[in-house]
Scaffold this active site. Sequence first.
Site, mmCIF file in Angstrom:
data_model
loop_
_atom_site.group_PDB
_atom_site.id
_atom_site.type_symbol
_atom_site.label_atom_id
_atom_site.label_comp_id
_atom_site.label_asym_id
_atom_site.label_seq_id
_atom_site.Cartn_x
_atom_site.Cartn_y
_atom_site.Cartn_z
ATOM 1 N N ILE A 30 0.465 -1.423 -0.318
ATOM 2 C CA ILE A 30 0.258 -0.288 -0.222
ATOM 3 C C ILE A 30 0.691 1.745 -0.093
ATOM 4 O O ILE A 30 2.316 1.401 0.283
ATOM 5 C CB ILE A 30 -0.555 0.173 1.143
ATOM 6 C CG1 ILE A 30 -2.284 1.882 1.558
ATOM 7 C CG2 ILE A 30 0.280 0.125 2.522
ATOM 8 C CD1 ILE A 30 -3.267 0.761 2.389
ATOM 9 N N CYS A 31 0.423 2.129 -0.397
ATOM 10 C CA CYS A 31 0.772 3.475 -0.314
ATOM 11 C C CYS A 31 2.265 3.523 -1.020
ATOM 12 O O CYS A 31 1.665 3.338 -2.538
ATOM 13 C CB CYS A 31 1.133 3.703 0.726
ATOM 14 S SG CYS A 31 1.270 5.987 1.240
ATOM 15 N N ALA A 32 3.466 3.992 -0.231
ATOM 16 C CA ALA A 32 4.783 4.181 -1.329
ATOM 17 C C ALA A 32 4.968 2.643 -2.006
ATOM 18 O O ALA A 32 5.883 2.830 -2.992
ATOM 19 C CB ALA A 32 5.966 4.938 -0.502
ATOM 20 N N TYR A 82 0.727 5.295 -4.483
ATOM 21 C CA TYR A 82 -0.027 6.056 -3.458
ATOM 22 C C TYR A 82 -0.219 6.897 -4.968
ATOM 23 O O TYR A 82 0.924 6.980 -5.459
ATOM 24 C CB TYR A 82 1.207 7.180 -2.548
ATOM 25 C CG TYR A 82 1.009 8.622 -1.863
ATOM 26 C CD1 TYR A 82 -0.332 8.363 -1.147
ATOM 27 C CD2 TYR A 82 1.705 9.127 -1.891
ATOM 28 C CE1 TYR A 82 -0.945 10.044 -0.509
ATOM 29 C CE2 TYR A 82 0.891 10.418 -1.526
ATOM 30 C CZ TYR A 82 0.663 10.402 -0.645
ATOM 31 O OH TYR A 82 -0.223 11.872 0.183
ATOM 32 N N SER A 93 -3.053 -0.570 -2.657
ATOM 33 C CA SER A 93 -3.825 0.488 -2.493
ATOM 34 C C SER A 93 -3.414 2.094 -2.883
ATOM 35 O O SER A 93 -1.616 1.411 -2.317
ATOM 36 C CB SER A 93 -4.720 -0.028 -0.842
ATOM 37 O OG SER A 93 -5.237 1.010 -0.841
#
Length: 435
Positions: free
Chosen positions: A354-356, A376, A402
């Site tokens: 998720i994210c980075a 992200y 995500s």
Amino acid sequence: MATRPPVFSTLTTSFSPSPPLLLRRLKTLTRAVASSAPQPMASSPPTKKVLVPIANGSEPMEAAIIIDVLRRAGADVAVASVEPGATQVAASWGVKLAADALLADLAEADFDLISLPGGMPGASTFRDCKVLENMVKKHAEKGKLYAAVCAAPAVALGAWGLLNGLKATCHPSCMNKLPSEVQAVESRVQIDGNCVTSRGPGTTMEYSVVLVEQLYGKEKADEVARPMVMRPQHGAEFSVKELNSISWNVGENPQILVPIANGTEEMEAIMIIDILRRAKANVVVASLEGTLEIVASRNVKMVADVLLDDVLKQQYDLILLPGGLGGAQAYTKSDKLVGLIKKQAEANKLYGAICASPAIALEPHGLLKGKKATSYPAMWSKLADQSECENRVVVDGNLITSQGPGTSMEFSLAIVEKLFGRERALELAKAMVFV
């Protein structure tokens, strides 16, 4: 693209009239004459001081979100353990957190906000802590902002008489514990005077943004909310973009590995761990550092279960990487962790990020090759295939990705749905007041 998040607006802004034309000209002339003189720096607004107590049994998602969001706004947040002589607490769902200080050492300190996370028996420990009770009562008597979420409004604030005559909310299971002097409401976030209350883990991000607005104003609240990729419609059922669907049924007790490192995004890590443990998965939290304790991206101190070296020979049904730039960089530099995930992918076993982390930890090592993914939003350009990146959660076969802190609960619930079915995912979502 992620929709700009709504922020609860509760403050009225007033504007001063423009200075007269003559005054403007005089100021211009003065600046021209003194252009070579050193100019004083504009004074920055005073830092807001915030107290977030934690205890054994505190709800870690709520604690981490409150601390993280307020620190994003620039607040000086003191995380204080109410446990006598112990800075490390065993929060709910086996999550271990380390406080910055003992509450007893801050008893005479002055704060702009005191915010209580929920969780049981954490809220009961707050209620029974005379030091905390006296601090919050004196704080409230000064007309300062105080707040609580989940069980804490009813169990602690209500018991101390600090909700009498006010509108307040709390976790649905605790509504009957609110004193009769309180006007109970079912708002996701309720503001009445200097008191803010909220319902549970699924409302805590909204609640925390409201606290930012109360302390700093709407502009700062919007500034903090926007990068978190918050849901455009709070309380709605979550949805997932799925391609190349396969069964994720690995039994009733999935073995899940969640690595953490200095710089890991604490909201994301703790939501993943907490929610999957609620679903009865066996989640192992492994530190990439030389110690079990890591310092996450907003300086929340998390304590892992094991070191990464201790789990390298074990088999996992699912490996999940939280985000946070520092954490993602640590993941991509770890040959041991990358090797573990490559073996996972080659065996067609489950993995996600998720994210980075999709862009920083998976993409450079070929772990997104042939896969649809998201990350992200600021890192979409690092993805070779950006065709599905606008989706908040993407499942492609054995991979799930995500976008960020505001999608972490959806990400975790999507995993629950794939492992255990939609019914269990919705049951958890309702218990957390996410839907």
